[in-house]
Write an enzyme that holds these catalytic residues in place. Structure first.
Site, mmCIF file in Angstrom:
data_model
loop_
_atom_site.group_PDB
_atom_site.id
_atom_site.type_symbol
_atom_site.label_atom_id
_atom_site.label_comp_id
_atom_site.label_asym_id
_atom_site.label_seq_id
_atom_site.Cartn_x
_atom_site.Cartn_y
_atom_site.Cartn_z
ATOM 1 N N GLY A 7 25.880 66.289 42.824
ATOM 2 C CA GLY A 7 25.652 65.817 44.294
ATOM 3 C C GLY A 7 24.314 66.544 44.587
ATOM 4 O O GLY A 7 23.960 66.822 45.697
ATOM 5 N N GLY A 63 21.497 65.623 47.540
ATOM 6 C CA GLY A 63 21.771 65.474 48.842
ATOM 7 C C GLY A 63 21.087 66.683 49.709
ATOM 8 O O GLY A 63 20.037 67.139 48.979
ATOM 9 N N TYR A 70 37.681 63.511 56.582
ATOM 10 C CA TYR A 70 36.862 64.576 55.777
ATOM 11 C C TYR A 70 37.541 65.896 55.872
ATOM 12 O O TYR A 70 37.735 66.575 55.048
ATOM 13 C CB TYR A 70 35.326 64.294 56.363
ATOM 14 C CG TYR A 70 34.312 65.573 56.003
ATOM 15 C CD1 TYR A 70 33.834 65.592 54.833
ATOM 16 C CD2 TYR A 70 34.020 66.706 56.821
ATOM 17 C CE1 TYR A 70 32.841 66.430 54.301
ATOM 18 C CE2 TYR A 70 33.218 67.599 56.672
ATOM 19 C CZ TYR A 70 32.557 67.539 55.482
ATOM 20 O OH TYR A 70 31.799 68.656 54.915
ATOM 21 N N ASP A 127 23.818 63.376 39.952
ATOM 22 C CA ASP A 127 24.303 62.756 41.062
ATOM 23 C C ASP A 127 24.530 61.213 40.576
ATOM 24 O O ASP A 127 24.041 60.740 39.756
ATOM 25 C CB ASP A 127 22.785 62.633 42.062
ATOM 26 C CG ASP A 127 23.507 62.564 43.419
ATOM 27 O OD1 ASP A 127 23.234 63.485 44.303
ATOM 28 O OD2 ASP A 127 23.854 61.580 43.896
ATOM 29 N N ILE A 128 25.204 60.579 41.642
ATOM 30 C CA ILE A 128 25.737 59.124 41.373
ATOM 31 C C ILE A 128 24.144 58.337 41.740
ATOM 32 O O ILE A 128 24.234 57.194 41.222
ATOM 33 C CB ILE A 128 26.728 58.771 42.444
ATOM 34 C CG1 ILE A 128 27.510 57.480 41.674
ATOM 35 C CG2 ILE A 128 26.465 58.627 43.773
ATOM 36 C CD1 ILE A 128 28.750 57.178 42.346
#
Ligand code: NAD
Length: 327
Positions: A10, A13, A141, A36-37
């Site tokens: 990630g 971000g 979340y 990361d994607i």
């Protein structure tokens, strides 16, 4: 330190964009791998495209690169998460369980994952949420983070996995725009101030929330990760407090430099999320166990944000006396 091989999942971000250069400066460029994607916007020869939901791909990457530490940042955040509650639960918990399993089976030595003040619900002491409050979050979340905290403690106690975590407050930074959380306004507001635009705030006046400046968040993360294991007595996630503020308190600080700065309040669905969170958290355990102390309060953070964004947008510095645009 030099032998550690670190994987940040990630990494593109809000936090990853600041954590990546921070860890590379400390551990060496070659030692810190970004994953990361999504592909990064700048070229990075040590970037790996990875969907952390794919356990096999994650395991293969960790094996191939001899990873010894994982920072698992990938998640869907609080406000975005409400658009797809079950999908958010699935991504947040699945990627995290994949990281735990890969770490356990591949002998990864240390794992960091961020939890959040979203684990608290409206039942807690909102003026100083206790570390050991009963967690009754109201967002998908928050539910996913609370579950992950308990899985972290399970892997520590059952398998001896050295996993460490912080309940970050809203993080304020200038490197990138935030990723769909309830405290995003506290970043956007500085961009609008520097661009001399009116800011529309999705929270109402009087909404006090815990925040932290990115430099402090990175410092806390490193302090926790570098602390001797015996000091880390909480293996769910540590409460962490920077400073607490409302939108109007930020406006008041900004107006010291941009006196004409205007704000309009237009609360939306994020107000209910903010109302369910504490105004301050009690981080006594972080202070006692590994020496946490926040460096930045609202005033110093405001100067840093405005100065950095003035440079980014090419605005001649208001902070040094002149407010005309450079272009
Ligand atoms: P962000 O949304 O800005 O970044 C998350 C990154 O994860 C994105 O780059 C995204 O592409 C990537 N990602 C998403 N799904 C992925 C997948 N399946 N595989 C690989 N990568 C994937 O979030 P952020 O603000 O940088 O937050 C990072 C972490 O910190 C999150 O776990 C978040 O819950 C936590 N946190 C953030 C804050 C904050 O204020 N930013 C506060 C508390 C906790």
């Amino acid at each position: 330190m030099a032998t550690d091989k670190i994987l940040i999942i990630g990494a593109n971000g809000q936090i990853g964009s600041a954590l990546l250069p921070y860890l590379r400066a400390l551990y060496g460029e070659e030692q810190v791998i970004a994953a990361d994607i999504r592909r990064p916007t700048t070229v990075d020869s040590r970037f790996e495209l990875l969907d952390a939901s794919d356990a096999q791909a994650l395991a293969a990457l960790v094996r191939r690169l001899d990873i010894t530490q994982i920072y698992h940042l990938a998640a869907i955040l609080s406000a975005n998460g409400e658009a797809d509650p079950l999908g958010t639960w699935d991504i947040n918990t699945r990627t995290f369980l994949n990281v735990l399993e890969v770490a356990r089976t591949q002998g990864v030595q240390k794992v960091f994952f961020p939890s959040s003040i979203a684990v608290f619900g409206p039942n807690v002491n909102r003026e100083a949420a206790d570390q050991f409050s009963y967690l009754a979050p109201t967002t998908t979340y928050g539910l996913s983070k609370a579950a992950c905290e308990n899985w972290a403690a399970y892997y520590f106690h059952r398998y001896g996995l050295d996993i460490r975590s912080l309940r970050y407050p809203g993080i304020i930074s200038h490197e990138t725009l935030p990723g769909g959380g309830t405290t995003d306004y506290a970043v956007d507001i500085f961009h609008k101030a520097v661009l001399q635009e009116t800011f529309t705030c999705f929270l109402k006046q009087g909404t006090v929330l815990p925040m932290i400046y990115m430099e402090d968040a990175l410092l806390a993360t490193l302090q926790l990760m570098e602390a001797p294991a015996s000091f880390v007595r909480i293996r769910t996630s540590y409460n962490l407090q920077g400073f607490s503020c409302s939108p109007e308190a930020i406006v008041s600080e900004i107006r010291n430099y941009f006196p004409k700065f205007k704000i309009i309040y237009a609360p939306d669905f994020r107000q209910a999320i903010a109302d369910s969170w504490p105004r301050r958290v009690d981080d006594i355990h972080a202070r006692n166990d590994w020496g946490w102390k926040a460096r930045f309060q609202l005033d110093a953070m405001t100067v840093k944000m405005l100065t950095s964004l003035e440079q980014r947008y090419g605005v001649t510095s208001v902070l040094s006396g002149s407010s005309s645009y450079a272009v």
